[in-house]
Write a protein that holds these residues in place. Structure first.
Motif, PDB file in Angstrom:
ATOM      1  N   LEU A 127      64.489  -1.437  57.607  1.00  0.00           N
ATOM      2  CA  LEU A 127      64.459  -1.906  56.222  1.00  0.00           C
ATOM      3  C   LEU A 127      65.320  -3.143  56.032  1.00  0.00           C
ATOM      4  O   LEU A 127      65.067  -3.949  55.143  1.00  0.00           O
ATOM      5  CB  LEU A 127      64.919  -0.796  55.276  1.00  0.00           C
ATOM      6  CG  LEU A 127      64.005   0.421  55.189  1.00  0.00           C
ATOM      7  CD1 LEU A 127      64.643   1.484  54.301  1.00  0.00           C
ATOM      8  CD2 LEU A 127      62.641   0.038  54.671  1.00  0.00           C
ATOM      9  N   GLY A 128      66.336  -3.323  56.864  1.00  0.00           N
ATOM     10  CA  GLY A 128      67.204  -4.481  56.776  1.00  0.00           C
ATOM     11  C   GLY A 128      66.521  -5.774  57.169  1.00  0.00           C
ATOM     12  O   GLY A 128      67.051  -6.861  56.949  1.00  0.00           O
ATOM     13  N   LYS A 129      65.346  -5.678  57.762  1.00  0.00           N
ATOM     14  CA  LYS A 129      64.601  -6.872  58.162  1.00  0.00           C
ATOM     15  C   LYS A 129      63.955  -7.575  56.966  1.00  0.00           C
ATOM     16  O   LYS A 129      63.577  -8.733  57.059  1.00  0.00           O
ATOM     17  CB  LYS A 129      63.512  -6.517  59.176  1.00  0.00           C
ATOM     18  CG  LYS A 129      64.024  -5.800  60.410  1.00  0.00           C
ATOM     19  CD  LYS A 129      64.685  -6.750  61.370  1.00  0.00           C
ATOM     20  CE  LYS A 129      65.018  -6.038  62.657  1.00  0.00           C
ATOM     21  NZ  LYS A 129      66.419  -5.913  62.904  1.00  0.00           N
ATOM     22  N   LEU A 130      63.809  -6.861  55.852  1.00  0.00           N
ATOM     23  CA  LEU A 130      63.233  -7.475  54.656  1.00  0.00           C
ATOM     24  C   LEU A 130      64.246  -8.443  54.054  1.00  0.00           C
ATOM     25  O   LEU A 130      65.447  -8.178  54.067  1.00  0.00           O
ATOM     26  CB  LEU A 130      62.853  -6.402  53.638  1.00  0.00           C
ATOM     27  CG  LEU A 130      61.735  -5.455  54.066  1.00  0.00           C
ATOM     28  CD1 LEU A 130      61.615  -4.297  53.096  1.00  0.00           C
ATOM     29  CD2 LEU A 130      60.423  -6.201  54.163  1.00  0.00           C
ATOM     30  N   PRO A 131      63.782  -9.554  53.495  1.00  0.00           N
ATOM     31  CA  PRO A 131      64.726 -10.534  52.947  1.00  0.00           C
ATOM     32  C   PRO A 131      65.481  -9.997  51.732  1.00  0.00           C
ATOM     33  O   PRO A 131      64.945  -9.222  50.934  1.00  0.00           O
ATOM     34  CB  PRO A 131      63.842 -11.722  52.570  1.00  0.00           C
ATOM     35  CG  PRO A 131      62.453 -11.190  52.511  1.00  0.00           C
ATOM     36  CD  PRO A 131      62.390  -9.979  53.391  1.00  0.00           C
ATOM     37  N   ILE A 132      66.719 -10.433  51.605  1.00  0.00           N
ATOM     38  CA  ILE A 132      67.583  -9.962  50.527  1.00  0.00           C
ATOM     39  C   ILE A 132      67.030 -10.292  49.140  1.00  0.00           C
ATOM     40  O   ILE A 132      67.090  -9.445  48.243  1.00  0.00           O
ATOM     41  CB  ILE A 132      69.015 -10.484  50.731  1.00  0.00           C
ATOM     42  CG1 ILE A 132      69.611  -9.776  51.943  1.00  0.00           C
ATOM     43  CG2 ILE A 132      69.875 -10.264  49.505  1.00  0.00           C
ATOM     44  CD1 ILE A 132      70.930 -10.296  52.403  1.00  0.00           C
ATOM     45  N   PRO A 133      66.457 -11.486  48.906  1.00  0.00           N
ATOM     46  CA  PRO A 133      65.878 -11.727  47.573  1.00  0.00           C
ATOM     47  C   PRO A 133      64.763 -10.739  47.215  1.00  0.00           C
ATOM     48  O   PRO A 133      64.592 -10.393  46.044  1.00  0.00           O
ATOM     49  CB  PRO A 133      65.341 -13.166  47.676  1.00  0.00           C
ATOM     50  CG  PRO A 133      66.208 -13.803  48.695  1.00  0.00           C
ATOM     51  CD  PRO A 133      66.489 -12.720  49.700  1.00  0.00           C
ATOM     52  N   PHE A 134      64.029 -10.256  48.218  1.00  0.00           N
ATOM     53  CA  PHE A 134      63.013  -9.223  47.971  1.00  0.00           C
ATOM     54  C   PHE A 134      63.677  -7.959  47.444  1.00  0.00           C
ATOM     55  O   PHE A 134      63.224  -7.364  46.469  1.00  0.00           O
ATOM     56  CB  PHE A 134      62.246  -8.930  49.264  1.00  0.00           C
ATOM     57  CG  PHE A 134      61.367  -7.710  49.182  1.00  0.00           C
ATOM     58  CD1 PHE A 134      60.123  -7.778  48.568  1.00  0.00           C
ATOM     59  CD2 PHE A 134      61.785  -6.495  49.699  1.00  0.00           C
ATOM     60  CE1 PHE A 134      59.318  -6.652  48.478  1.00  0.00           C
ATOM     61  CE2 PHE A 134      60.994  -5.367  49.614  1.00  0.00           C
ATOM     62  CZ  PHE A 134      59.753  -5.447  49.005  1.00  0.00           C
ATOM     63  N   TRP A 135      64.768  -7.526  48.098  1.00  0.00           N
ATOM     64  CA  TRP A 135      65.484  -6.322  47.662  1.00  0.00           C
ATOM     65  C   TRP A 135      66.033  -6.490  46.252  1.00  0.00           C
ATOM     66  O   TRP A 135      65.966  -5.592  45.434  1.00  0.00           O
ATOM     67  CB  TRP A 135      66.645  -6.008  48.617  1.00  0.00           C
ATOM     68  CG  TRP A 135      66.218  -5.442  49.917  1.00  0.00           C
ATOM     69  CD1 TRP A 135      66.328  -6.044  51.135  1.00  0.00           C
ATOM     70  CD2 TRP A 135      65.607  -4.176  50.161  1.00  0.00           C
ATOM     71  NE1 TRP A 135      65.823  -5.220  52.108  1.00  0.00           N
ATOM     72  CE2 TRP A 135      65.381  -4.076  51.548  1.00  0.00           C
ATOM     73  CE3 TRP A 135      65.230  -3.116  49.342  1.00  0.00           C
ATOM     74  CZ2 TRP A 135      64.802  -2.957  52.127  1.00  0.00           C
ATOM     75  CZ3 TRP A 135      64.658  -2.001  49.926  1.00  0.00           C
ATOM     76  CH2 TRP A 135      64.446  -1.931  51.293  1.00  0.00           C
TER      77      TRP A 135
END
Length: 182
Positions: A127-135
């Protein structure tokens, strides 16, 4: 049992207000970026360590912003209380209320996306592979949707069984007690 469910719903609204207020404060100091940067803040053991700008902004808020650590703790504790309250709210309705189940799912999603947006516990995982702005965007959408669910539910329950001043004061008092107890 319905009155207890209504009280828990009322408490969820107050918890949500605390989450919104503390989240609004934290937003002023948050940088939603996954770009790596060396930490140069006041916490000596981490000085020079490479980390995401999101995590660095969270550390800076905790160590250098007056009241920042308190706001982060209140935000976290209120969020945890929101999840626990949503579970109780759904169980008191015997899992038959769609809004309660939706609220439970949204509170869990909000918690997960909160950790993802700070790049804290999910870093290094799949899940950490998703970009932070997405989160961060998903976190804001989950908060907006949770607010809508709570307002709709509160209006429906108040139409069936109106609140009294004592009932509202009891809900508010219990929320303050539980937040500071955690």
């Amino acid at each position: 049992m319905e009155r207890a469910r209504q009280l828990v719903g009322e408490m969820l609204i107050y918890c949500f207000v605390v989450v919104l207020l503390t989240g609004g404060f934290l937003t002023f100091f948050y940088t939603p970026s996954g770009q790596l940067t060396p930490y140069d803040g006041s916490y000596e053991p981490l000085r020079g360590v490479m980390m995401s700008e999101a995590y660095e902004s969270a550390l800076t808020t905790s160590f250098e912003v007056r009241g920042g650590a308190l706001m982060r703790q209140l935000h976290h504790q209120s969020s945890v209380l929101l999840v626990i309250g949503a579970v109780v709210w759904a169980l008191l309705g015997r899992l038959r209320h769609t809004l309660a189940l939706l609220g439970l799912g949204l509170s869990l999603l909000g918690g997960l996306t909160g950790y993802g947006s700070v790049d804290d516990l999910l870093s290094g995982t799949v899940l950490g592979k998703l970009p932070i702005p997405f989160w961060y965007g998903l976190h804001l959408l989950a908060a907006l949707a949770m607010g809508v669910v709570l307002v709709i539910s509160a209006r429906r329950e108040a139409a069936r069984d109106p609140r009294t001043a004592a009932f509202t004061a009891l809900g508010l008092g219990l929320v303050v007690l539980v937040i500071f107890w955690l």
